[in-house]
Design an enzyme around this catalytic site. Sequence first.
Site, short mmCIF file in Angstrom:
data_model
loop_
_atom_site.label_atom_id
_atom_site.label_comp_id
_atom_site.label_asym_id
_atom_site.label_seq_id
_atom_site.Cartn_x
_atom_site.Cartn_y
_atom_site.Cartn_z
N TYR A 8 2.18 1.91 -13.34
CA TYR A 8 1.66 1.08 -12.24
C TYR A 8 2.27 1.51 -10.91
O TYR A 8 1.57 1.64 -9.91
CB TYR A 8 1.98 -0.40 -12.50
CG TYR A 8 1.64 -1.25 -11.30
CD1 TYR A 8 0.32 -1.57 -11.01
CD2 TYR A 8 2.63 -1.71 -10.44
CE1 TYR A 8 0.00 -2.32 -9.89
CE2 TYR A 8 2.32 -2.45 -9.32
CZ TYR A 8 1.00 -2.76 -9.06
OH TYR A 8 0.68 -3.48 -7.93
N THR A 140 -1.82 -5.21 5.79
CA THR A 140 -2.50 -4.09 5.16
C THR A 140 -3.97 -4.10 5.57
O THR A 140 -4.67 -5.10 5.39
CB THR A 140 -2.37 -4.15 3.63
OG1 THR A 140 -1.04 -3.76 3.27
CG2 THR A 140 -3.34 -3.20 2.95
N LYS A 211 -1.06 -1.69 8.92
CA LYS A 211 -0.69 -0.67 7.94
C LYS A 211 -1.94 -0.04 7.33
O LYS A 211 -2.87 -0.75 6.94
CB LYS A 211 0.15 -1.30 6.82
CG LYS A 211 0.57 -0.33 5.73
CD LYS A 211 1.38 -1.06 4.67
CE LYS A 211 1.87 -0.12 3.58
NZ LYS A 211 0.75 0.45 2.78
N HIS A 235 -1.69 4.75 1.91
CA HIS A 235 -1.44 3.82 0.81
C HIS A 235 -0.79 4.52 -0.39
O HIS A 235 -1.07 4.20 -1.55
CB HIS A 235 -2.76 3.17 0.38
CG HIS A 235 -2.60 1.74 -0.08
ND1 HIS A 235 -2.98 0.66 0.69
CD2 HIS A 235 -2.11 1.21 -1.21
CE1 HIS A 235 -2.74 -0.46 0.04
NE2 HIS A 235 -2.20 -0.15 -1.13
N ARG A 238 -2.92 6.01 -3.26
CA ARG A 238 -3.46 5.12 -4.28
C ARG A 238 -4.89 4.65 -3.99
O ARG A 238 -5.43 3.85 -4.75
CB ARG A 238 -2.54 3.89 -4.44
CG ARG A 238 -1.17 4.25 -4.97
CD ARG A 238 -0.15 3.15 -4.70
NE ARG A 238 -0.23 2.00 -5.57
CZ ARG A 238 0.37 1.89 -6.74
NH1 ARG A 238 1.06 2.90 -7.22
NH2 ARG A 238 0.27 0.77 -7.45
N THR A 267 4.34 7.18 3.02
CA THR A 267 3.68 8.01 2.00
C THR A 267 4.39 9.35 1.81
O THR A 267 4.42 10.20 2.71
CB THR A 267 2.19 8.26 2.29
OG1 THR A 267 1.49 7.02 2.40
CG2 THR A 267 1.56 9.07 1.14
N ARG A 290 7.96 3.84 -3.32
CA ARG A 290 8.29 4.03 -4.73
C ARG A 290 9.78 4.26 -4.99
O ARG A 290 10.31 3.72 -5.98
CB ARG A 290 7.48 5.19 -5.31
CG ARG A 290 5.97 4.90 -5.42
CD ARG A 290 5.27 6.09 -6.08
NE ARG A 290 3.85 5.90 -6.22
CZ ARG A 290 2.92 6.38 -5.38
NH1 ARG A 290 3.30 7.05 -4.29
NH2 ARG A 290 1.63 6.19 -5.60
#
Length: 339
Positions: A8, A140, A211, A235, A238, A267, A290
């Site tokens: 995920y 977003t 964003k 993003h 994604r 990113t 991440r």
Amino acid sequence: MKSHRFYYYNYKTGQGHTYQACRDYFDKHLTILPRVLIDVTQISLKTTIFGHTYESPIIIAPSAFHCLAHVDGEIGTARGATEAQCIYTYNWMYSTMPEEKVLETTGPKFLHIYFTIPIEILEKVVSNAEKNGYRAIVVTCDDPTYRLRDHMLPLFEEASKNIDPDLMKTIITPNMNTVDIKIKENFNKVSITWASLQWVRKLTMLPIICKGILSPIDAELAIKYGADGIIVSNHGGRQVDTTVPAIQCLEDIINLVNGRAEVFVDTGIRSGTDVLKALALSARAVFIGRPILYGLACGGHDGVKNVLEILKRELVYDMACCGVTTIDEITKDILYKHS
């Protein structure tokens, strides 16, 4: 971390070309030109964002479902950010920890929202943001469809039957678990336009950051409808595969904005060297996604803190190698033949 939970976080749309293009641009198109014999004994990462001074130009990007990584969830992320003296962006809609618990941590915070929250709830959340101590609101703008949710939900449902029976409890979102929201159906299918930004602008005096901007046309519209900041972002790769790398779009957006808004980028940023390159292209600060979640998975709030501290140490070292001692001194001069 169980494989479906990691997937995920690690998910990239299509064949992953968008994410890889971001990495390739950092690695192959932005090369550093070091300097020597300059006094770099005192280096500061302090920077100014919307008039506030912060200890670092590294900001935790909004992300969802932190309890997939660690039982402490967003509370652990916020604690790690506090200890590393970095800004944490709290995803109100998809947090697995309630807002009041996260706000008990003391570090600086931005609030992240989606326009798709029911209007009555969104109005309350935004109107209370300043009172709750948030320094800015991140919206977003590049999430028009259910691509990721439609892709992941069947996998999660299957995993919850056998290998991860607590999975669906882990992704409960307490802020959304209210009667006011439950009685509304299909609230994610509302139409969102630039008028949505204009409406939010009227609810708060806090800076608003849009964003997900890649197009200079959208950057101009964001400013027109009330944005104080822009995050140049695809993003995390994604959304749409073969999208242009966010870092490649950064200069075009900055040149168009011309000081009318503060410009950030995210990113694919994976090292202090990447941070340095983004700052050299005039980003006000960078957002990290991440790596923060992986740090959370490995060590809770200590893991988050360690990731941020590693990035800061790398940035300090690379600044020293380039002969710069403050964030304001970082310019395109540190990049080799960049135009």
